[in-house]
Design a protein around this motif. Sequence first.
Motif, PDB file in Angstrom:
ATOM      1  N   VAL A   1      -9.052  -0.187   4.215  1.00  0.00           N
ATOM      2  CA  VAL A   1     -10.297   0.464   3.779  1.00  0.00           C
ATOM      3  C   VAL A   1      -9.967   1.636   2.850  1.00  0.00           C
ATOM      4  O   VAL A   1     -10.663   1.872   1.860  1.00  0.00           O
ATOM      5  CB  VAL A   1     -11.121   0.935   4.986  1.00  0.00           C
ATOM      6  N   LEU A   2      -8.890   2.378   3.173  1.00  0.00           N
ATOM      7  CA  LEU A   2      -8.464   3.450   2.277  1.00  0.00           C
ATOM      8  C   LEU A   2      -8.120   2.894   0.897  1.00  0.00           C
ATOM      9  O   LEU A   2      -8.472   3.497  -0.129  1.00  0.00           O
ATOM     10  CB  LEU A   2      -7.251   4.179   2.875  1.00  0.00           C
ATOM     11  N   ALA A   3      -7.452   1.746   0.861  1.00  0.00           N
ATOM     12  CA  ALA A   3      -7.128   1.126  -0.429  1.00  0.00           C
ATOM     13  C   ALA A   3      -8.400   0.718  -1.173  1.00  0.00           C
ATOM     14  O   ALA A   3      -8.479   0.861  -2.401  1.00  0.00           O
ATOM     15  CB  ALA A   3      -6.231  -0.089  -0.204  1.00  0.00           C
ATOM     16  N   GLU A   4      -9.408   0.220  -0.447  1.00  0.00           N
ATOM     17  CA  GLU A   4     -10.693  -0.113  -1.073  1.00  0.00           C
ATOM     18  C   GLU A   4     -11.311   1.126  -1.711  1.00  0.00           C
ATOM     19  O   GLU A   4     -11.819   1.082  -2.834  1.00  0.00           O
ATOM     20  CB  GLU A   4     -11.659  -0.692  -0.028  1.00  0.00           C
ATOM     21  N   LEU A   5     -11.287   2.224  -0.977  1.00  0.00           N
ATOM     22  CA  LEU A   5     -11.853   3.456  -1.528  1.00  0.00           C
ATOM     23  C   LEU A   5     -11.050   3.916  -2.739  1.00  0.00           C
ATOM     24  O   LEU A   5     -11.624   4.302  -3.764  1.00  0.00           O
ATOM     25  CB  LEU A   5     -11.873   4.530  -0.443  1.00  0.00           C
ATOM     26  N   ARG A   6      -9.720   3.853  -2.626  1.00  0.00           N
ATOM     27  CA  ARG A   6      -8.861   4.301  -3.729  1.00  0.00           C
ATOM     28  C   ARG A   6      -9.064   3.451  -4.979  1.00  0.00           C
ATOM     29  O   ARG A   6      -8.895   3.950  -6.108  1.00  0.00           O
ATOM     30  CB  ARG A   6      -7.390   4.237  -3.275  1.00  0.00           C
ATOM     31  N   SER A   7      -9.459   2.198  -4.819  1.00  0.00           N
ATOM     32  CA  SER A   7      -9.697   1.354  -5.984  1.00  0.00           C
ATOM     33  C   SER A   7     -10.964   1.767  -6.732  1.00  0.00           C
ATOM     34  O   SER A   7     -11.172   1.350  -7.877  1.00  0.00           O
ATOM     35  CB  SER A   7      -9.805  -0.115  -5.555  1.00  0.00           C
ATOM     36  N   ARG A   8     -11.800   2.585  -6.083  1.00  0.00           N
ATOM     37  CA  ARG A   8     -13.043   3.038  -6.703  1.00  0.00           C
ATOM     38  C   ARG A   8     -12.955   4.457  -7.242  1.00  0.00           C
ATOM     39  O   ARG A   8     -13.632   4.808  -8.206  1.00  0.00           O
ATOM     40  CB  ARG A   8     -14.194   2.964  -5.690  1.00  0.00           C
ATOM     41  N   VAL A   9     -12.142   5.289  -6.573  1.00  0.00           N
ATOM     42  CA  VAL A   9     -12.055   6.695  -6.962  1.00  0.00           C
ATOM     43  C   VAL A   9     -10.742   7.266  -6.443  1.00  0.00           C
ATOM     44  O   VAL A   9     -10.221   6.798  -5.425  1.00  0.00           O
ATOM     45  CB  VAL A   9     -13.251   7.501  -6.376  1.00  0.00           C
ATOM     46  N   ALA A  10     -10.201   8.244  -7.140  1.00  0.00           N
ATOM     47  CA  ALA A  10      -9.040   8.977  -6.652  1.00  0.00           C
ATOM     48  C   ALA A  10      -9.560  10.138  -5.809  1.00  0.00           C
ATOM     49  O   ALA A  10     -10.077  11.116  -6.354  1.00  0.00           O
ATOM     50  CB  ALA A  10      -8.200   9.492  -7.815  1.00  0.00           C
ATOM     51  N   PRO A  11      -9.463  10.058  -4.481  1.00  0.00           N
ATOM     52  CA  PRO A  11     -10.048  11.109  -3.651  1.00  0.00           C
ATOM     53  C   PRO A  11      -9.333  12.441  -3.854  1.00  0.00           C
ATOM     54  O   PRO A  11      -8.103  12.477  -3.974  1.00  0.00           O
ATOM     55  CB  PRO A  11      -9.865  10.587  -2.225  1.00  0.00           C
ATOM     56  N   PRO A  12     -10.075  13.554  -3.881  1.00  0.00           N
ATOM     57  CA  PRO A  12      -9.438  14.870  -4.072  1.00  0.00           C
ATOM     58  C   PRO A  12      -8.483  15.249  -2.954  1.00  0.00           C
ATOM     59  O   PRO A  12      -7.553  16.022  -3.170  1.00  0.00           O
ATOM     60  CB  PRO A  12     -10.636  15.832  -4.115  1.00  0.00           C
TER      61      PRO A  12
ATOM     62  N   ALA B   1       5.071  12.054  10.402  1.00  0.00           N
ATOM     63  CA  ALA B   1       5.569  11.919   9.030  1.00  0.00           C
ATOM     64  C   ALA B   1       5.475  10.472   8.554  1.00  0.00           C
ATOM     65  O   ALA B   1       5.125  10.203   7.391  1.00  0.00           O
ATOM     66  CB  ALA B   1       7.017  12.409   8.950  1.00  0.00           C
ATOM     67  N   ALA B   2       5.754   9.522   9.447  1.00  0.00           N
ATOM     68  CA  ALA B   2       5.674   8.110   9.069  1.00  0.00           C
ATOM     69  C   ALA B   2       4.240   7.708   8.744  1.00  0.00           C
ATOM     70  O   ALA B   2       3.997   6.941   7.790  1.00  0.00           O
ATOM     71  CB  ALA B   2       6.220   7.243  10.202  1.00  0.00           C
ATOM     72  N   GLU B   3       3.281   8.217   9.512  1.00  0.00           N
ATOM     73  CA  GLU B   3       1.871   7.895   9.223  1.00  0.00           C
ATOM     74  C   GLU B   3       1.437   8.503   7.892  1.00  0.00           C
ATOM     75  O   GLU B   3       0.697   7.876   7.121  1.00  0.00           O
ATOM     76  CB  GLU B   3       0.988   8.385  10.363  1.00  0.00           C
ATOM     77  N   LEU B   4       1.895   9.721   7.624  1.00  0.00           N
ATOM     78  CA  LEU B   4       1.577  10.342   6.335  1.00  0.00           C
ATOM     79  C   LEU B   4       2.209   9.559   5.186  1.00  0.00           C
ATOM     80  O   LEU B   4       1.594   9.396   4.118  1.00  0.00           O
ATOM     81  CB  LEU B   4       2.058  11.791   6.325  1.00  0.00           C
ATOM     82  N   ASP B   5       3.412   9.060   5.390  1.00  0.00           N
ATOM     83  CA  ASP B   5       4.067   8.250   4.356  1.00  0.00           C
ATOM     84  C   ASP B   5       3.278   6.967   4.091  1.00  0.00           C
ATOM     85  O   ASP B   5       3.166   6.528   2.935  1.00  0.00           O
ATOM     86  CB  ASP B   5       5.497   7.908   4.778  1.00  0.00           C
ATOM     87  N   ALA B   6       2.737   6.367   5.151  1.00  0.00           N
ATOM     88  CA  ALA B   6       1.943   5.148   4.975  1.00  0.00           C
ATOM     89  C   ALA B   6       0.676   5.436   4.181  1.00  0.00           C
ATOM     90  O   ALA B   6       0.238   4.624   3.350  1.00  0.00           O
ATOM     91  CB  ALA B   6       1.598   4.554   6.343  1.00  0.00           C
ATOM     92  N   ILE B   7       0.085   6.598   4.419  1.00  0.00           N
ATOM     93  CA  ILE B   7      -1.103   6.992   3.658  1.00  0.00           C
ATOM     94  C   ILE B   7      -0.742   7.195   2.191  1.00  0.00           C
ATOM     95  O   ILE B   7      -1.443   6.717   1.284  1.00  0.00           O
ATOM     96  CB  ILE B   7      -1.715   8.272   4.263  1.00  0.00           C
ATOM     97  N   ARG B   8       0.359   7.891   1.934  1.00  0.00           N
ATOM     98  CA  ARG B   8       0.784   8.112   0.544  1.00  0.00           C
ATOM     99  C   ARG B   8       1.070   6.789  -0.155  1.00  0.00           C
ATOM    100  O   ARG B   8       0.692   6.590  -1.321  1.00  0.00           O
ATOM    101  CB  ARG B   8       2.037   8.992   0.519  1.00  0.00           C
ATOM    102  N   ALA B   9       1.722   5.879   0.545  1.00  0.00           N
ATOM    103  CA  ALA B   9       2.034   4.584  -0.062  1.00  0.00           C
ATOM    104  C   ALA B   9       0.770   3.818  -0.400  1.00  0.00           C
ATOM    105  O   ALA B   9       0.695   3.146  -1.449  1.00  0.00           O
ATOM    106  CB  ALA B   9       2.913   3.770   0.894  1.00  0.00           C
ATOM    107  N   THR B  10      -0.227   3.896   0.451  1.00  0.00           N
ATOM    108  CA  THR B  10      -1.502   3.209   0.184  1.00  0.00           C
ATOM    109  C   THR B  10      -2.173   3.789  -1.046  1.00  0.00           C
ATOM    110  O   THR B  10      -2.704   3.051  -1.896  1.00  0.00           O
ATOM    111  CB  THR B  10      -2.432   3.337   1.406  1.00  0.00           C
TER     112      THR B  10
END
Length: 443
Positions: A232-243, A260-269
Amino acid sequence: MKLGIGIGWRPEIAEAVEALPGIDWVEAVAENLCADHLPASLVRLRERGVTVVPHGVSLGLGGADRPDPGRLAALAARAGLLGAPLVTEHIAFVRAGGARTATPALEAGHLLPVPRTWAALEVLCENVRVAQDSLPVPLALENIAALISWPDEELTEGQFLAELVDRTGVRLLIDVANLHTNHVNRGEDPATALDELPVEAIAYVHVAGGVEKDGVWHDTHAHPVTAPVLDVLAELRSRVAPPGVLLERDDDFPPAAGLAAELDAIRATLDADRGGVRRPAARTPKAGCPVDAAPGGHAPTAGTVEPEALRDRVAVAQASLLSALVAGTPVPGGFDHRRLAVQSRALAAKRADVVAKVAPELPEILGRGYREAFLAYARSRPMSAGYRRDALDFAEQLLIADRPEDEAARRRLTRWWQDRAAPRPPRRTTWPVRAARSVRVGR
């Protein structure tokens, strides 16, 4: 306003948060901060240039009553203390009943969904304007997760949020985990919601974990972030770059390496779609539809509804629902009885967990019997004045019933209660008198 990558600051993980690399900002629950000073950890983060955003949970802007001036002043004070660029709250109601409905005032201890109707929208918008006028910085509001759906809703989640932004100019805090929760629990497509809401109004994004049990998704904030939520985060990112994007975790905290691993997964997405932002689908304008509009925003029925009558209508509906959830009154028509039962059990369980945190001496004194005793108490005593008062009332009821049976434990519980409530232990006549008084006050 660019926030970057952040994490929810909690006292239990304060040291880990300070040590995590690449943290641009943190979010702190406003009600957990003192009005006149900050925890040393937050002071150190601010000195390093880390932005701190206060996140409120108790305003209940979706409720029938106008926002409480004291709660608004407290949130404004936290924003000033933190030097925050904005504050955030939820599109939810958290209490109901009281003078407007001539019923006892009840607290949910949880964020409950607002019906997506024109009437509820009108009340919400006025409450948001009151809040905006009382706060020193911009306000952003979060979509919530829900186990239950209101009957006869007139707008989708995306339409409801779009209307709210159009009418008030409020910013949005989009929780992608909540969109996933509503997909599992209510069959709502996250992509459709993202297409319908004004993504340009997003202030930042929440990402959190949960777990599915018996076909119901529980937004626990105590489990790792799952792949569907990152989708879902990737869907949102495909529409807008969130601040800004923030990882929320409220319980069962993993070691720092796990965060840290969860934050890395968010950054990768977020990085996977960089440069590939597409224009969102065109939204159908809904602005200007009256509160009497028929489902789907068609032409209004005759006349308009006075603002106070509108609030009374919303108040009755919300009080009926909350009473069914926490006081065992009949389920209002149109609701799913099974889902309401699940929500009711979840509210009681959360209540027991929070009381154990604000009064850790109680589970220590009662041992393994704490949870069973508290849930039995909760079935007969809805919460009406917050968790700390709830802890005192629970202890009082136990003592009136000459419990716990172990005399040493009962003496400890008596001393605990006396230190916080009164010099003498409660008598058997105390509880009925207080219960009757609370009903009179609620009316």
